[in-house]
Motif scaffolding. Structure first.
Motif, short mmCIF file in Angstrom:
data_model
loop_
_atom_site.label_atom_id
_atom_site.label_comp_id
_atom_site.label_asym_id
_atom_site.label_seq_id
_atom_site.Cartn_x
_atom_site.Cartn_y
_atom_site.Cartn_z
N LYS A 52 0.81 -1.21 0.00
CA LYS A 52 0.00 0.00 0.00
C LYS A 52 0.84 1.27 0.00
CE LYS A 52 -3.92 -2.14 2.40
NZ LYS A 52 -4.81 -2.06 3.59
N GLY A 53 2.17 1.11 -0.05
CA GLY A 53 3.05 2.27 -0.05
C GLY A 53 3.30 2.86 1.32
N ARG A 54 2.93 2.12 2.37
CA ARG A 54 3.16 2.60 3.73
C ARG A 54 4.37 1.90 4.33
NH1 ARG A 54 -3.07 2.20 6.03
NH2 ARG A 54 -4.02 3.70 4.54
N LEU A 55 4.90 2.52 5.38
CA LEU A 55 6.06 1.94 6.06
C LEU A 55 5.70 0.58 6.65
CD1 LEU A 55 7.96 4.74 8.02
CD2 LEU A 55 8.85 3.29 6.22
N LYS A 56 6.59 -0.39 6.48
CA LYS A 56 6.38 -1.70 7.10
C LYS A 56 6.49 -1.57 8.61
CE LYS A 56 8.04 -4.48 3.20
NZ LYS A 56 9.08 -5.43 2.76
N ARG A 57 5.92 -2.57 9.29
CA ARG A 57 5.85 -2.51 10.75
C ARG A 57 7.23 -2.39 11.39
NH1 ARG A 57 1.90 -3.63 14.31
NH2 ARG A 57 2.50 -4.23 16.41
N ASN A 58 8.23 -3.17 10.89
CA ASN A 58 9.54 -3.13 11.52
C ASN A 58 10.32 -1.87 11.17
OD1 ASN A 58 9.66 -4.04 8.88
ND2 ASN A 58 11.53 -5.19 9.17
N TYR A 59 9.82 -1.06 10.23
CA TYR A 59 10.47 0.21 9.90
C TYR A 59 9.83 1.39 10.62
CZ TYR A 59 13.33 -1.73 6.12
OH TYR A 59 14.27 -2.42 5.40
#
Length: 579
Positions: free
Chosen positions: A315-322
Motif C-alpha cells: 500500500k506504499g506505507r512503512l512496514k511494521r519493523n520500519y
C-alpha cells in the motif's frame, strides 16, 4: 513520538514479554516437577502416597460414582489392581484386576487376605469411605514381578519361558538337602547347590547379591522351586516416565525440569534474537546501504531484487519493523531529496558557469580585440593619423577598457559578497530624497542600452522614510535593476521606482512595462552566470548583475523577490523588515 521514545517502549514491551514467558516456563516446570515427584511417591508406595488421594477423588454425581482417571492410571503404574466394593462386599467397579481375584467377598474373607490369615497371591489393602448415604470400600492389591513369573512357571513352564527370558530370570529346583535337581536359563558360573543359610541371605539382601529371589516350597517332597533374576537399585525403585526417560529419583526429576526450563529459555532467546534482528537489524542494515549509496551519488532509496523499496508495503506505507525508525527514514528521505536537488542545482550551476565563461570570454575578447586592432592602427608607420582620428581611436579604446574593467569589478564584487568580505559603510538616509536624486542621475537613459525612448519614473512616499544603507552599493542595486529592465525589453520601456512603508517594514518596487518573464526566467533571475539574452544581442550584461543585486540587498538585511507575467511586465521588490 520520537525514535528514542519508540525504541524505549519497544524494549519495555520486549522485556515484559520475555519476563512473562520466563515466568510461565518456570511455573510450568515447577508444576511438572511437583506433579512428577508426587507420581514417583505414588509409584514407590501407592498405599501410603496415592491411595488416600484416590479415595478423596471419588464422589457421587447423579447416583453414579466418579473418580480421577489420572490417579487411576497410577494404580496401573504401581503394578497393582483396584476394586470398589459396597458395604456388603460386592464389587461395583474394578480396574486392572486379575481373574483370580474374587468379585464378591464373604464376611471374613477380605480381612483374612489383609492379615494373611489364609494364603493369597496378592498383598491386599482396604480403605473405607462414606459418601453421603453410601458406604464403599476401596480394595488395592499388588503382586511383585518375581512372584508373578514364578507362578507363571509353575502353572505352564513352556508358556512362561519367553517371559522369564525377557526378564533375564532363571529357575532352579532344589532338593531337601540343597542340591540342584534341575534348572533352566541359569547363567554360567552360578553355583548348583545352596544351603538354607545362603538362601535366607539371598532372599533378605537382594541389593547385596544383585538378585531378586522368590521361592515355592513343596511340603510333600521337600523340594523348593527358586526363581532368581538380576537386581539393581533402579529396578527396586519405582519410576516415572518422561519422553521415554525413566526417572527414579527426585534429583533426576529436578534436573529434567530445570533442564527443560533452561532449554525453553534458550529457545526463547534464540527466537527473540532472530526476531530482534529482523525488526531492528534489517532496517538499520537498509539505512546503512542507503547512506553508502548516497556517498556514491546514488540518492534514491535502494530497491530489492524485485525492484521494490524494502521499507514500504504494497500500500506504499512503512512496514511494521520500519515504523520504529520512521524519523530516521523520513530524515534519510529528506536528505536524499535535498542531495538530489543539490546535485541537480550543481550540474545546472556548472552549465550556467560554462555558459557564463563562454559569454564572459566573448565579452572580454570583443573589446580586447577592438583595443588591439586600434592600437595596431595607431602604431602603424605607414599611416599618418590626424589629431581628430587619434582622439576617436583613443576614446574607443578607453570605452572598451572601461567595459572590461566593469566586468572584472563585477566578478570581484560577487565573490566578495559570497565570502562576506565586502566592507560596508552604512548610514541613516532619507530614502525619498535619495531615490529621487538617483533617478535623476540615471537620466537620460544611456544610449548604449539600445532602448530608445526608455523612461524612468519615481513615485515617492508621502512621509519621510529612513533606512540604514551603504550608498555606494545600494545605488548599484537600483542601477542594476533599472539597466536590466532596459537591456532586456523593447525600446520605449518605462521603469517606475516607488517606495512604501507600513508597520512591518519598507518596500521598494522597481516595475517595468516590458515583455515580462516566464517561470523559468523568474526562477533563474538571481542565479549567478544567468543571462537573459545571448551575448550576440548585446555586449552589456555579465550574467552577474541581478545576482549581485540580490546579494547587496541581503547584505542590508533585506529580501528580494520578482513577480512577472509574459506580456505584462516585471516587478522587482526590495523588502526591509522593521528592526
Amino acid at each position: 513520538m520520537k525514535a528514542t521514545q519508540r525504541l524505549a517502549w519497544h524494549y519495555i514491551r520486549q522485556w515484559l514479554f520475555i519476563s512473562i514467558a520466563l515466568l510461565i516456563s518456570v511455573v510450568v516446570a515447577f508444576s511438572w516437577i511437583v506433579d512428577r515427584i508426587m507420581a514417583l511417591d505414588m509409584n514407590r508406595n501407592f498405599v501410603n502416597h496415592g491411595f488416600e488421594n484416590l479415595v478423596d477423588s471419588i464422589s457421587i454425581r447423579n447416583g453414579q460414582l466418579q473418580w480421577d482417571e489420572q490417579l487411576m492410571m497410577q494404580v496401573k503404574a504401581s503394578g497393582g489392581w483396584l476394586q470398589i466394593a459396597d458395604s456388603s462386599g460386592r464389587v461395583l467397579h474394578e480396574f486392572f484386576v486379575p481373574e483370580d481375584v474374587p468379585k464378591k467377598y464373604k464376611v471374613g474373607e477380605l480381612v483374612s487376605y489383609m492379615q494373611r490369615k489364609v494364603p493369597f497371591t496378592y498383598d491386599v489393602y482396604a480403605y473405607l469411605r462414606a459418601i453421603g448415604d453410601y458406604e464403599i470400600m476401596l480394595i488395592y492389591g499388588v503382586k511383585p514381578e518375581e512372584e508373578q513369573l514364578l507362578d507363571a512357571w509353575l502353572e505352564d513352564s513352556e508358556q512362561a519361558k519367553p517371559m522369564l527370558k525377557q526378564a533375564n530370570a532363571w529357575v532352579q529346583l532344589m532338593g531337601a538337602e540343597g542340591e540342584e535337581l534341575k534348572s533352566w536359563n541359569k547363567p554360567k558360573g552360578v553355583e548348583a547347590n545352596m544351603s538354607p543359610y545362603e538362601l535366607v541371605l539371598r532372599a533378605g539382601y537382594e541389593d547385596r547379591y544383585g538378585e531378586r529371589v522368590d521361592l515355592k516350597y513343596i511340603a510333600n517332597s521337600g523340594n523348593t522351586w527358586i526363581l532368581r533374576m538380576p537386581y539393581t537399585a533402579l529396578d527396586a525403585e519405582p519410576y516415572v516416565i518422561m519422553a521415554g526417560l525413566h526417572l527414579y529419583s527426585e534429583t533426576q526429576i529436578w534436573m529434567v525440569g530445570i533442564g527443560a526450563a533452561v532449554l525453553s529459555m534458550l529457545v526463547l532467546f534464540v527466537i527473540m534474537a532472530w526476531w530482534e534482528s529482523s525488526r531492528i537489524g534489517r532496517p538499520l542494515a537498509h539505512f546503512m546501504r542507503w547512506a553508502e549509496a548516497m556517498s556514491n551519488h546514488q540518492y534514491e532509496e535502494p530497491r530489492n531484487i524485485a525492484g521494490k523499496y524494502p521499507s514500504l508495503n504494497r500500500k506504499g506505507r512503512l512496514k511494521r519493523n520500519y515504523r520504529i525508525y520512521s524519523d530516521v527514514w523520513q530524515a534519510l528521505r529528506t536528505l536524499s531529496e535535498r542531495l538530489q536537488q543539490s546535485e541537480n542545482e550543481r550540474e545546472k550551476h556548472e552549465r550556467l558557469r560554462e555558459q557564463w565563461l563562454t559569454g564572459l570570454t566573448h565579452d572580454l575578447k570583443t573589446p580586447l580585440s577592438s583595443i588591439i586592432g586600434y592600437a595596431h592602427l595607431l602604431n602603424a608607420s605607414e599611416y599618418k593619423w590626424n589629431e581628430a582620428e587619434r582622439l576617436e581611436f583613443t576614446t574607443f579604446i578607453q570605452q572598451k577598457a572601461e567595459r572590461m574593467d566593469e566586468l572584472i569589478q563585477d566578478l570581484n564584487l560577487t565573490y566578495q559578497l559570497k565570502s562576506n568580505a565586502l566592507p560596508m559603510d552604512r548610514m541613516e538616509i532619507e530614502m525619498n530624497e535619495w531615490l529621487s536624486s538617483i533617478v535623476h542621475e540615471l537620466l537620460p537613459v544611456p544610449a548604449d542600452v539600445e532602448n530608445a525612448g526608455a523612461k524612468l519614473v519615481f513615485n515617492p512616499h508621502t512621509q519621510p522614510i529612513m533606512l540604514n544603507i551603504d550608498v555606494r552599493y545600494f545605488v548599484r542595486a537600483i542601477e542594476n535593476v533599472c539597466m536590466n529592465a532596459w537591456i532586456h525589453n523593447e525600446p520605449g520601456t518605462t521603469v517606475t521606482v516607488s517606495i512604501q512603508q507600513d508597520e512591518a517594514g519598507t518596500t521598494i518596487l522597481v516595475k517595468d512595462d516590458g515583455r515580462g518573464m516566464d517561470e523559468q526566467a523568474q526562477h533563474n533571475l538571481f542565479q549567478r552566470y544567468y543571462r537573459g539574452t545571448s551575448t550576440d544581442t548585446t555586449d552589456r550584461g555579465s550574467g552577474l548583475g541581478m545576482a549581485i543585486t540580490k546579494q547587496l540587498i541581503e547584505a542590508h538585511e533585506g529580501e528580494v523577490s520578482v513577480q512577472s507575467c509574459v506580456g505584462l511586465g516585471t516587478t522587482i521588490r526590495f523588502y526591509f523588515p522593521r528592526n
